[in-house]
Design a protein around this motif. Structure first.
Motif, short mmCIF file in Angstrom:
data_model
loop_
_atom_site.label_atom_id
_atom_site.label_comp_id
_atom_site.label_asym_id
_atom_site.label_seq_id
_atom_site.Cartn_x
_atom_site.Cartn_y
_atom_site.Cartn_z
N TYR A 68 -4.67 -0.41 6.44
CA TYR A 68 -4.35 -0.46 5.26
C TYR A 68 -5.40 -0.60 4.14
CZ TYR A 68 0.04 -0.24 7.18
OH TYR A 68 1.18 0.23 8.23
N ARG A 97 1.69 4.95 1.80
CA ARG A 97 1.67 5.26 2.95
C ARG A 97 0.55 6.77 3.11
NH1 ARG A 97 3.89 5.83 7.75
NH2 ARG A 97 4.31 8.00 8.96
N ASP A 108 0.85 -1.33 -0.19
CA ASP A 108 -0.05 0.09 -0.22
C ASP A 108 0.83 1.21 0.09
OD1 ASP A 108 -2.70 1.34 -0.20
OD2 ASP A 108 -3.43 0.12 1.73
N MET A 147 -2.88 5.11 4.01
CA MET A 147 -2.86 4.49 4.97
C MET A 147 -3.77 5.18 6.06
SD MET A 147 -0.17 3.50 7.91
CE MET A 147 0.00 5.18 8.56
#
Length: 121
Positions: free
Chosen positions: A28, A16, A14, A19
């Motif tokens: 995530y 950042r 993923d 997130m």
């Protein structure tokens, strides 16, 4: 965000910036989307964090339903119930809405930022 498995393979899971931080816990979107995507009632899905006064962010799902099902409260409950069997409680979307399509770039990348802007303005 990435990890290296025991054989030394690098897996990118993923971004950042995608997130979510909900109640000081990292969530995530790709993990939630992967679980939800196996549902035959879902043609496409985007999971993102939306502002939440209590938790910082709440997990929100935008679902493009399959043409064989009717979008609505019943389908939303079914999707969330199925998701609850595979994810920790804090990762289950707190809110879910249906759209006819999701925004993508010309190269096929989901434009999460565009979707987030649409939902928060």
């Amino acid at each position: 965000m990435a990890y290296i498995d025991q054989d030394g393979w690098l897996f990118i899971v993923d971004r950042r910036t995608d997130m979510m931080l909900s109640g000081e816990v990292n969530i995530y979107p790709a993990e939630v989307e992967d679980v939800m995507r196996v549902n035959a009632a879902i043609d496409d899905i985007a999971v993102l964090g939306l502002p939440d006064d209590e938790w910082g962010q709440r997990v929100h799902a935008v679902v493009v339903p399959s043409s064989t099902v009717e979008a609505g409260d019943v389908l939303a409950r079914e999707i969330l119930s199925a998701t609850a069997r595979s994810l920790a409680k804090f990762k289950i979307p707190k809110t879910l809405e249906f759209h006819e399509s999701l925004p993508y770039s010309p190269t096929g990348k989901l434009l999460r930022r565009v979707l987030r802007d649409e939902l928060t303005h």
